[in-house]
Design a protein around this motif. Structure first.
Motif, PDB file in Angstrom:
ATOM      1  N   HIS A 322       0.914  -1.327  -0.048  1.00 33.76           N
ATOM      2  CA  HIS A 322       0.068  -0.094  -0.230  1.00 33.76           C
ATOM      3  C   HIS A 322       0.779   1.260   0.020  1.00 33.76           C
ATOM      4  CE1 HIS A 322      -4.054   1.757   1.617  1.00 33.76           C
ATOM      5  NE2 HIS A 322      -3.763   2.557   0.634  1.00 33.76           N
ATOM      6  N   ARG A 323       1.983   1.333   0.870  1.00 30.22           N
ATOM      7  CA  ARG A 323       2.718   2.424   0.892  1.00 30.22           C
ATOM      8  C   ARG A 323       3.466   2.626  -0.127  1.00 30.22           C
ATOM      9  NH1 ARG A 323       1.304   6.042   4.935  1.00 30.22           N
ATOM     10  NH2 ARG A 323       3.603   6.838   4.924  1.00 30.22           N
ATOM     11  N   TYR A 326       1.630   4.465  -2.550  1.00 32.06           N
ATOM     12  CA  TYR A 326       1.717   5.890  -2.058  1.00 32.06           C
ATOM     13  C   TYR A 326       3.042   6.626  -2.500  1.00 32.06           C
ATOM     14  CZ  TYR A 326       2.570   9.882   1.146  1.00 32.06           C
ATOM     15  OH  TYR A 326       2.951  10.977   1.793  1.00 32.06           O
ATOM     16  N   SER A 381      -9.890   3.028   0.020  1.00 31.49           N
ATOM     17  CA  SER A 381      -8.575   2.767  -0.331  1.00 31.49           C
ATOM     18  C   SER A 381      -8.624   1.815  -1.801  1.00 31.49           C
ATOM     19  CB  SER A 381      -8.003   1.874   0.547  1.00 31.49           C
ATOM     20  OG  SER A 381      -7.696   2.372   1.621  1.00 31.49           O
ATOM     21  N   HIS A 423      -4.787   6.670  -0.730  1.00 31.37           N
ATOM     22  CA  HIS A 423      -3.751   6.448   0.259  1.00 31.37           C
ATOM     23  C   HIS A 423      -4.103   6.943   1.472  1.00 31.37           C
ATOM     24  CE1 HIS A 423      -1.643   4.596  -3.008  1.00 31.37           C
ATOM     25  NE2 HIS A 423      -1.588   5.792  -3.670  1.00 31.37           N
ATOM     26  N   SER A 426      -3.856   4.648   4.475  1.00 35.55           N
ATOM     27  CA  SER A 426      -2.510   3.796   4.650  1.00 35.55           C
ATOM     28  C   SER A 426      -1.881   4.117   6.078  1.00 35.55           C
ATOM     29  CB  SER A 426      -1.559   4.048   3.529  1.00 35.55           C
ATOM     30  OG  SER A 426      -1.078   5.536   3.593  1.00 35.55           O
TER      31      SER A 426
END
Length: 512
Positions: A322-323, A326, A381, A423, A426
């Protein structure tokens, strides 16, 4: 409230009386104490709901926000440091076209990556200090570093070495506070406000800093008669952030109740919880929260370090994925795509797209941050990731078609908007994902992975073909994350930290 020698008797509501023994709790023992009626883990939320029925005025969003605002204020210093970090992120990614050092920035790798390297070292130190030392000195030190950074920008804007030193200081300050802030925000906030506080504290702050830098970038290229150097504005804003962050750290910072329980200081934990909710008095809800924190600490003590690490591996993979998306949504390659598209469209006034770009990214975060605890984390998300992936692929396909540059620029704007949407959650997942014993180290590892991705992109001088390939790959990864997230990404709103971790550590979720 009546205090006896060995017990605290609290009268809360018309017909509800709670008693609480001040026996010293020892970690590893049963997380309930004294004569207070035991609260089972599965009935914690029910008891909180019962308290709300006794106080119906607390059910509205505004009343809950007013009551729990001290929880955000406790970490407000970190928020302002992140705003300064957002400005530095955009500066190093190439958006510093207003700077006197723009040519040196494009030619010198050191000036690009020094912020990331310093943030990496700060995160490593922050992981060691979290849950071992009080967090107030960390916030005070980081605020002072941001203040010094601003002074260097303001007084020595023409000196490249001073700018590099300032970026080192700001990066170290951001890395130093990132780990304790994202580790403890879930411990300081109640479950019904954890989403909005976590997302606004990190994502909204960074995106606001990006928006601020891109906005005054346009001013310096608009032909206005401005006498102050643009880098001095950067320094002046950093000084303001540093001073206000220092004031918040000295006046509003409250230690995490979990940290205090780990130090076997139960009465201090009760006092911390009292200062985290208005009115600043001990209520039965204070002890319900204390019991929940005790169970959270007891769960950590029941596991060995290796068991905790094993339970943190699956969440680590999910959060890094996920990050990473980002991090890839704002790099020097994205800046180059915006610059090339804007120059082709408006060769003489190509800075107004910067304002639109920054505004839409920040607006995307604003649109969903306030829905984190009502609409949930998973839906925005996945929706943002899916839409962002589609727009990334569409932008790549249009990039080589010069007659359609207006469409390409519009698609790039929408990509940034949905990056802000995708994001925002996150940060919430990051504070919920890991077992307590290894939480600071895994939060630091996620942040370091994010920094390494940004540093890797800085080492590339993209061509037109490279930009197109980058967005094709980014779109493909985003769509893949969307498909896997349907089954693997959990919904954790209105859950305790223990239950949220239990959901995230499963490969596949039962509630997809």
């Amino acid at each position: 409230m009546v205090i006896a020698r060995d017990k605290l008797i609290i009268y809360y509501g018309p017909c509800v009386t709670y008693k609480y023994e001040w026996d010293q709790w020892v970690p590893g023992s049963t997380p309930m104490t004294g004569g207070k009626t035991a609260t089972r883990p599965d009935s914690f939320q029910q008891e909180r709901n019962q308290q709300r029925r006794h106080n119906p005025d607390q059910c509205s969003w505004l009343s809950r926000t007013h009551k729990n605002l001290p929880q955000w204020n406790a970490l407000g210093a970190g928020s302002l440091i992140f705003v300064s970090g957002g400005m530095s992120l955009a500066w190093g990614a190439g958006f510093a076209v207003h700077s006197m050092h723009v040519e040196l920035l494009q030619l010198t790798l050191h000036m690009k990556i020094c912020w990331y390297g310093a943030a990496l070292l700060g995160a490593a130190l922050g992981a060691v200090l979290t849950h071992r030392t009080p967090q107030r000195p960390v916030y005070v030190a980081s605020s002072c570093l941001v203040l010094i950074c601003g002074m260097l920008y303001l007084t020595l804007p023409e000196q490249p070495k001073a700018i590099i030193a300032a970026r080192y200081l700001d990066g170290f300050a951001n890395g130093l506070v990132f780990v304790p802030t994202l580790t403890t925000v879930g411990e300081l906030s109640v479950c019904e406000m954890r989403g909005i506080f976590s997302a606004s504290l990190e994502q909204l702050s960074y995106n606001f800093g990006i928006f601020i830098l891109l906005s005054y970038t346009a001013i310096w290229h608009s032909g206005w008669n401005v006498t102050i150097v643009a880098d001095q504005v950067h320094g002046l804003l950093s000084i303001v952030y540093g001073v206000v962050a220092l004031a918040l750290a000295l006046t509003c910072c409250v230690e995490s109740p979990v940290y205090l329980l780990l130090r076997r200081s139960e009465q201090a934990a009760v006092d911390a919880l009292r200062h985290l909710q208005r009115p600043f008095v001990v209520t039965c809800e204070t002890f319900l929260l204390l019991d929940e924190h005790k169970r959270y600490v007891a769960a950590k003590l029941d596991l060995s370090w290796c068991q905790s690490l094993q339970r943190g591996l699956v969440p680590l993979i999910k959060i890094i994925a996920h990050r990473s998306l980002y991090a890839l949504s704002l790099t020097n390659i994205v800046w180059r795509a915006l610059y090339d598209t804007a120059v082709e469209l408006t060769p003489h006034t190509h800075t107004w797209p910067y304002v639109v770009f920054g505004t839409l990214r920040w607006s995307g975060s604003v649109c969903v941050v306030f829905l984190m605890d009502s609409g949930g984390r998973k839906k925005p998300s996945l929706f943002g990731t899916f839409a962002g992936g589609l727009f990334a692929v569409a932008f790549a396909s249009l990039l080589d078609r010069v007659p359609r540059m207006i469409a390409a620029l519009a698609i790039l704007f929408f990509f940034q908007f949905f990056a802000g949407v995708a994001h925002a959650a996150s940060a919430v997942y990051l504070t919920e994902a890991f077992p307590l014993a290894v939480k600071p180290y895994l939060v630091a590892l996620v942040y370091i992975a994010e920094l390494m991705i940004r540093m890797g992109c800085c080492m590339v001088t993209p061509t037109h073909t490279d930009i197109s390939l980058y967005f094709y790959v980014l779109g493909g990864i985003s769509l893949s994350f969307f498909l896997l997230g349907i089954f693997c990404l959990p919904e954790t709103r209105l859950t305790t930290l223990t239950k949220a971790h239990f959901k995230i550590r499963k490969w596949f979720n039962e509630d997809f």
